[in-house]
Design an enzyme around this catalytic site. Structure first.
Site, PDB file in Angstrom:
ATOM      1  N   ALA A 218      -3.742 -40.656   1.910  1.00 42.85           N
ATOM      2  CA  ALA A 218      -3.309 -39.531   1.062  1.00 42.85           C
ATOM      3  C   ALA A 218      -2.240 -39.957   0.051  1.00 42.85           C
ATOM      4  CB  ALA A 218      -2.781 -38.385   1.928  1.00 42.85           C
TER       5      ALA A 218
ATOM      6  N   ASP B 271      -5.211 -43.468   6.560  1.00 41.17           N
ATOM      7  CA  ASP B 271      -5.119 -42.132   5.990  1.00 41.17           C
ATOM      8  C   ASP B 271      -4.369 -42.346   4.685  1.00 41.17           C
ATOM      9  OD1 ASP B 271      -4.206 -39.698   5.060  1.00 41.17           O
ATOM     10  OD2 ASP B 271      -3.976 -38.829   7.051  1.00 41.17           O
TER      11      ASP B 271
ATOM     12  N   PHE C 194      -1.403 -37.130  11.096  1.00 40.45           N
ATOM     13  CA  PHE C 194      -1.079 -35.845  10.493  1.00 40.45           C
ATOM     14  C   PHE C 194      -1.713 -34.724  11.334  1.00 40.45           C
ATOM     15  CE2 PHE C 194      -1.643 -32.357   7.415  1.00 40.45           C
ATOM     16  CZ  PHE C 194      -0.309 -32.121   7.187  1.00 40.45           C
ATOM     17  N   ASP C 195      -1.166 -33.498  11.233  1.00 43.00           N
ATOM     18  CA  ASP C 195      -1.609 -32.354  12.063  1.00 43.00           C
ATOM     19  C   ASP C 195      -3.120 -32.141  12.038  1.00 43.00           C
ATOM     20  OD1 ASP C 195       0.949 -32.209  10.927  1.00 43.00           O
ATOM     21  OD2 ASP C 195       1.105 -30.049  11.231  1.00 43.00           O
TER      22      ASP C 195
ATOM     23  N   HIS D 132       3.745 -20.661  12.867  1.00 39.82           N
ATOM     24  CA  HIS D 132       4.671 -20.540  11.729  1.00 39.82           C
ATOM     25  C   HIS D 132       4.030 -19.977  10.467  1.00 39.82           C
ATOM     26  CE1 HIS D 132       2.862 -24.481  11.559  1.00 39.82           C
ATOM     27  NE2 HIS D 132       3.255 -24.662  10.322  1.00 39.82           N
TER      28      HIS D 132
ATOM     29  N   LYS E 141      -3.066 -35.328  -3.036  1.00 46.98           N
ATOM     30  CA  LYS E 141      -1.756 -35.975  -3.178  1.00 46.98           C
ATOM     31  C   LYS E 141      -1.897 -37.059  -4.251  1.00 46.98           C
ATOM     32  CE  LYS E 141      -1.529 -34.015   1.059  1.00 46.98           C
ATOM     33  NZ  LYS E 141      -2.653 -33.263   1.641  1.00 46.98           N
TER      34      LYS E 141
ATOM     35  N   TYR F 244     -27.108 -31.527  -9.014  1.00 41.77           N
ATOM     36  CA  TYR F 244     -26.976 -31.509  -7.552  1.00 41.77           C
ATOM     37  C   TYR F 244     -26.949 -32.921  -6.991  1.00 41.77           C
ATOM     38  CZ  TYR F 244     -27.403 -29.765  -2.795  1.00 41.77           C
ATOM     39  OH  TYR F 244     -27.150 -29.465  -1.494  1.00 41.77           O
TER      40      TYR F 244
END
Ligand code: P71
Length: 460
Positions: A219, A217, A126-127, A452, A260, A74
């Protein structure tokens, strides 16, 4: 880039996952049953899955071996220490907090830095980042250069921040109303377009002048570093690791979806050089994610991530990766299939308005193309057009259409061969040959937000 003839995959395949091509009749039934929405298709009915490059990479034998040395304690897992050392070596950031994925790191960062009414400046958030900024009462502001929003303009760094607009924003609102600057490398929202080192350096210099923190960011940080080496003067002879390290040197920290460029199926990172910030981040991390040394992941996941972060810096890997994306783009251009140029790091974006000019935006041309790709060859792509971004004006009730109707072909890392790419090219050429007969779509169900994902369509 080296000529194509010298290029082959810098790995051989040890484990395979069978995929099966269904018949056209089966696919017609499957897509109708799915309400013409590819999010509703079982993945074993997909032949080539280009829905996302996120969490879909193939791990190496060395990463898989790492799973067996997972230390599931842990607290204080040895895999955490390996990850921490790796992140520090790559980025120079001493304080590392694992998270279950990228958005979790964004949640922590925005929780500690964004106060209601403040602005977060960036190239294009990003979203999920945008969502987290808004949830904390902040305003995400996108300042990408104008070329970054033009589909047919060639520019080596279409992910760059417009420095003039950055300065104007700081002048207009004052540095105290700006929570931080977030630079997304590569810039996903306009096609995986890179940000130059010069641009990161300049944005950071301005931010520091005004004591505004800078985060990356990260990624797709390695893909961004590769583009810098290929396209920016002064970097041709530097290693990817050196370039990445310099990119990070201009920031106070980063958030990362390791799904990614971490080459893993799950995982994220928050890292910083600021001990005080890390302390605050850790307090929230414990509540949202788990103890500081596991962050919602198993020890084995941390080990795979530590190993993936090193592998992604391999120059042959990156040349092959970005080369494959460019190969697909070049073949499509040869066949007069309209795409966003130049191709970015993680996928090819089709311009559905130019591809299907007879279908008006009200009949979802990009979604119609997604449907055709599935029916033609079992290829799953994602719509980034009216289905994803169209919405009704709150006052007039009129439809507001997005500027672009795109279909993203996101390519998983180390998963498909160039023969798969060739098949995608053939499928799109076949579709182009019968494009006058392709039907538009009508929306019959939509959710109030992010419609969507669950939308249901009928063919016109
Ligand atoms: C992509 C994704 C995955 C995705 C996420 C949400 C909706 C649809 C698809 C995720 C990113 C990203 C950047 C630059 C943060 C995240 C979130 N991209 N920054 O492109 O591209 O990371 O998924 O690990 O939470 O398909 P996360």
């Amino acid at each position: 880039m080296r000529p194509r003839s010298e290029y082959a995959e810098p790995y051989r395949i040890k484990v395979v996952e069978p995929i099966q091509l269904t018949t056209r009749e089966e696919r017609e039934q499957i897509i109708a049953k799915a309400g013409y929405n590819v999010f509703n298709i079982p993945s074993d009915k997909v032949y080539i899955d280009f829905l996302t490059d996120s969490g879909t990479s193939a791990m190496s034998d060395y990463q898989w071996a790492g799973l067996m040395v997972g230390d599931e304690a842990y607290a204080g897992s040895k895999n955490f220490h390996h990850l921490k050392e790796t992140v520090e070596e790559i980025s120079g950031f001493e304080y590392v907090l694992p998270t279950h994925q990228g958005r979790a790191a964004e949640n922590i960062l925005t929780t500690i830095l964004v106060k209601p009414g403040e602005r977060v400046l960036g190239n294009m958030h990003f979203d999920t980042t945008e969502g987290h900024i808004r949830l904390k009462g902040g305003e995400p502001v996108n300042l990408v250069i104008k070329e970054g929003l033009e589909t047919a303009t060639r520019h080596p760094f279409k992910g760059n921040i417009d420095i003039g607009r950055l300065i104007d924003e700081i002048k207009t609102y004052g540095p105290e109303r700006i929570s931080y600057i977030d630079i997304t490398v590569t810039c996903n929202s306009n096609g995986g377009q890179p940000v130059s080192m010069g641009n990161i350096r300049e944005a950071s210099r301005i931010a520091r002048e005004h004591s505004i923190p800078v985060f990356l960011d990260a990624a797709r940080f390695a893909e961004n570093a590769y583009f810098i080496r290929e396209r920016e003067e002064g970097y041709e002879n530097k290693s990817i690791a050196e370039i990445a390290r310099e990119m990070f040197s201009y920031a106070d920290g980063f958030t990362m979806s390791a799904k990614k460029d971490g080459l893993v199926n799950i995982g994220g990172i928050f890292a910083t050089r600021d001990g005080e910030l890390y302390k605050k981040a850790g307090e929230w991390g414990i509540i949202y994610e788990g103890f500081l040394t596991y962050g919602g992941l198993a020890g084995r996941d941390l080990e795979a991530m530590a190993r993936g972060l090193k592998e992604v810096l391999d120059e042959d890997y990156l040349e092959n990766r970005i080369g494959q994306v460019a190969y697909l783009g070049d073949c499509l251009l040869d066949g007069d299939i309209p795409i966003i140029e130049p191709t970015g790091g993680h996928g090819v974006y089709l311009d559905a308005r130019r591809f299907l000019p007879l279908i008006p935006q009200s009949a979802f041309p990009a979604q119609a193309l997604v449907v055709e790709l599935y029916v033609e060859a079992g290829i799953r792509a994602v719509e980034l057009g009216t289905a994803a971004f169209g919405h009704k004006d709150k006052k007039t009730g009129e439809m507001v259409y997005p500027a672009l109707e795109l279909v993203r072909l996101a390519i998983p890392r180390r998963v498909y061969t160039d023969r798969h790419m060739d098949m995608v090219v053939r499928a799109l050429r076949n579709i182009a040959g019968r494009k006058d007969r392709i039907r538009g779509l009508k929306l019959v169900y939509e959710a109030p937000v992010l419609r969507h994902f669950t939308a249901v369509f009928e063919q016109l």
